[in-house]
Design an enzyme around this catalytic site. Structure first.
Site, mmCIF file in Angstrom:
data_model
loop_
_atom_site.group_PDB
_atom_site.id
_atom_site.type_symbol
_atom_site.label_atom_id
_atom_site.label_comp_id
_atom_site.label_asym_id
_atom_site.label_seq_id
_atom_site.Cartn_x
_atom_site.Cartn_y
_atom_site.Cartn_z
ATOM 1 N N THR A 43 -4.037 1.767 9.478
ATOM 2 C CA THR A 43 -3.616 3.198 8.418
ATOM 3 C C THR A 43 -2.276 3.426 9.168
ATOM 4 O O THR A 43 -2.258 3.848 10.365
ATOM 5 C CB THR A 43 -4.709 3.840 8.363
ATOM 6 O OG1 THR A 43 -4.061 5.031 7.846
ATOM 7 C CG2 THR A 43 -5.176 4.915 9.626
ATOM 8 N N ARG A 44 -2.088 3.406 8.256
ATOM 9 C CA ARG A 44 -0.260 4.647 8.631
ATOM 10 C C ARG A 44 0.201 5.806 7.865
ATOM 11 O O ARG A 44 1.547 6.311 8.395
ATOM 12 C CB ARG A 44 1.031 3.605 8.898
ATOM 13 C CG ARG A 44 1.137 3.258 7.137
ATOM 14 C CD ARG A 44 2.423 2.462 7.156
ATOM 15 N NE ARG A 44 3.089 1.839 5.515
ATOM 16 C CZ ARG A 44 3.107 1.117 4.987
ATOM 17 N NH1 ARG A 44 2.197 -0.700 5.069
ATOM 18 N NH2 ARG A 44 3.461 0.804 3.964
ATOM 19 N N HIS B 103 -6.951 9.556 3.213
ATOM 20 C CA HIS B 103 -8.146 10.569 1.735
ATOM 21 C C HIS B 103 -9.502 10.713 1.505
ATOM 22 O O HIS B 103 -9.774 9.572 2.206
ATOM 23 C CB HIS B 103 -7.145 11.217 0.600
ATOM 24 C CG HIS B 103 -5.686 11.112 1.110
ATOM 25 N ND1 HIS B 103 -5.942 12.890 1.660
ATOM 26 C CD2 HIS B 103 -4.296 11.147 1.571
ATOM 27 C CE1 HIS B 103 -4.714 13.338 1.749
ATOM 28 N NE2 HIS B 103 -3.706 12.655 1.547
ATOM 29 N N HIS C 196 -9.993 6.840 1.310
ATOM 30 C CA HIS C 196 -9.950 5.688 2.766
ATOM 31 C C HIS C 196 -11.182 6.467 3.844
ATOM 32 O O HIS C 196 -12.207 5.470 4.355
ATOM 33 C CB HIS C 196 -8.675 6.029 3.968
ATOM 34 C CG HIS C 196 -7.481 6.399 3.261
ATOM 35 N ND1 HIS C 196 -6.899 7.414 2.842
ATOM 36 C CD2 HIS C 196 -7.018 5.068 2.901
ATOM 37 C CE1 HIS C 196 -5.328 7.035 2.056
ATOM 38 N NE2 HIS C 196 -5.425 5.539 1.907
ATOM 39 N N ARG D 211 -5.677 -2.496 -0.583
ATOM 40 C CA ARG D 211 -4.600 -3.388 -1.982
ATOM 41 C C ARG D 211 -2.642 -3.070 -1.439
ATOM 42 O O ARG D 211 -3.264 -2.252 -0.276
ATOM 43 C CB ARG D 211 -4.126 -2.243 -2.946
ATOM 44 C CG ARG D 211 -5.839 -3.379 -3.937
ATOM 45 C CD ARG D 211 -6.209 -2.148 -5.214
ATOM 46 N NE ARG D 211 -4.824 -1.838 -5.744
ATOM 47 C CZ ARG D 211 -5.202 -1.628 -7.603
ATOM 48 N NH1 ARG D 211 -5.767 -1.882 -7.821
ATOM 49 N NH2 ARG D 211 -4.568 -0.902 -8.366
#
Ligand code: ZN
Length: 378
Positions: A189-190, A194, A197, A283
């Site tokens: 993740t970057r 929330h 996720h 996505r």
């Protein structure tokens, strides 16, 4: 899955974990010095610790050409993106010193070759575009005109921005093994995490032994949320909502390339080196702007036979809270009208946070929102 015989974890890419850290060789001060860009420094640190196994240095022409054309190294092993260092001219000697941006010497390269490369072709193959508005393409176009190849020896590791989260592949592997995990899913993740996720990491965790939350802390575009804020979000979320004995939080030292599909493959291979048997691909993974189709980063995995990558991708849809389901769901699992779905655009979320307002709890945990509001204030 090809397992490491001692730990039963997935074997590193190519079979062995590379270690290119070493002692400072003599007469380093007398060598020609190359100063690396921040992206090259990230790559060097990942070469040192084996995150880029089986690579032992910056790529030679054969590997470079093969990766661009076939997404495989010249020996046939999958590899999605060039790992190269650009120079203005071929060096005089057969060894050069590498310096960080402050001029400190950190490594040497034993030079194997220097070669020309075609920036537009690399852009098209790696990024699927030659548009210099793409941040990865822009960086490529600014590079010096030749690539220098050779094995590296890193005698001064980069100072990590988050020392307590800095774990080399050997360390995450040891931690997984100590916990008795065999199947581990990695989450790249970057962005702040929330509910969406949180949901997909937990759905993935239901099927394996452990979860590696592996935020990327190398260079990102300046408009991404700063790494320090993101890390604070992960901490409060993990403290409040994840069982401690099932999750490892560690920083992934890579710089973002924004190469979308190819970067998804590259990220998966790196996580295999960290000991992950599974990797979450959402996505538009590693995408930017409208350069990639929504599912391109998932479809590209079909270009490999399953045994080639070994690490297993887990594909996810966007998820949301559904009022009728009374739970998190996605288009795959919820039959209800979108009016029932709690979904906020990135712009709307930033508006709320900027105004000091908490987004709905179905969208973001209040503890995470509080960290973000504080970051917007300062
Ligand atoms: Zn529903």
């Amino acid at each position: 899955m090809i397992a490491d015989t001692e730990t039963r974890l997935i074997a590193p890419h190519g079979g062995e974990l590379v270690d290119r850290s070493g002692d400072r060789p003599g007469k380093v001060d007398a060598l020609e010095v190359l100063t690396l860009t921040s992206r090259e420094l990230s790559d060097l640190d990942m070469l040192a610790c084996g995150a880029l196994s089986p690579l032992e240095g910056f790529m030679g022409r054969d590997d470079y050409e093969s990766v661009l054309e076939t997404m495989r190294l010249s020996n046939g092993l999958p590899w999605a993106l060039p790992v190269c260092v650009a120079v203005a001219a071929a060096p005089m000697g057969d060894r050069v010193a590498l310096a960080d941006e402050s001029g400190k010497l950190i490594a040497v390269v034993d030079v194997e070759e220097t070669y020309e490369y075609d920036k537009e072709r690399e852009a098209q193959q790696s990024f699927r575009t030659t548009d210099d508005a793409h941040p990865g393409v822009a960086r490529l176009y600014e590079q010096k005109p030749l690539y220098l190849a050779g094995r590296v020896t890193v005698f001064e590791r980069a100072t990590p921005s988050f020392p307590e989260l800095a774990k080399d592949p050997a360390e995450t592997r040891a931690e997984f093994a100590e916990r008795g995990w065999r199947r581990v899913v990695g989450f790249q993740t970057r962005n702040p995490i929330h509910r969406a996720h949180e949901y997909l990491t937990k759905v993935a965790l239901e099927t394996v032994d452990g979860l590696l939350i592996h935020p990327l802390v190398g260079d990102t575009k300046s408009d991404d949320v700063p790494a320090a804020t993101r890390v604070e979000c992960y901490r409060v979320l993990l403290d409040g909502y994840y069982p401690g004995d099932r999750v490892v939080l560690s920083a992934f030292p890579a710089a973002m390339r924004y190469a979308g599909p190819r970067e998804a493959i590259w990220h998966a291979i790196c996580r295999k080196n960290y000991g992950c048997s599974h990797f979450i691909v959402g996505r538009d993974h590693a995408g930017v702007g409208d350069y990639y189709g929504t599912y391109d980063a998932q479809l590209i995995f079909d270009e490999f036979e399953p045994h080639e990558l070994d690490i297993e991708p887990m594909f996810f849809e966007h998820s949301f809270w559904c009022r009728t389901c009374g739970s998190m769901a996605s288009a795959k699992t919820c039959p209800h009208d979108s009016a029932q779905h709690v979904f906020l655009s990135g712009t709307k979320v930033r508006e709320l946070l900027g105004a000091g307002e908490l987004p709905p709890e179905e969208f973001s945990r209040p503890e995470v929102a509080a960290v973000l509001i504080e970051a917007y204030r300062s």
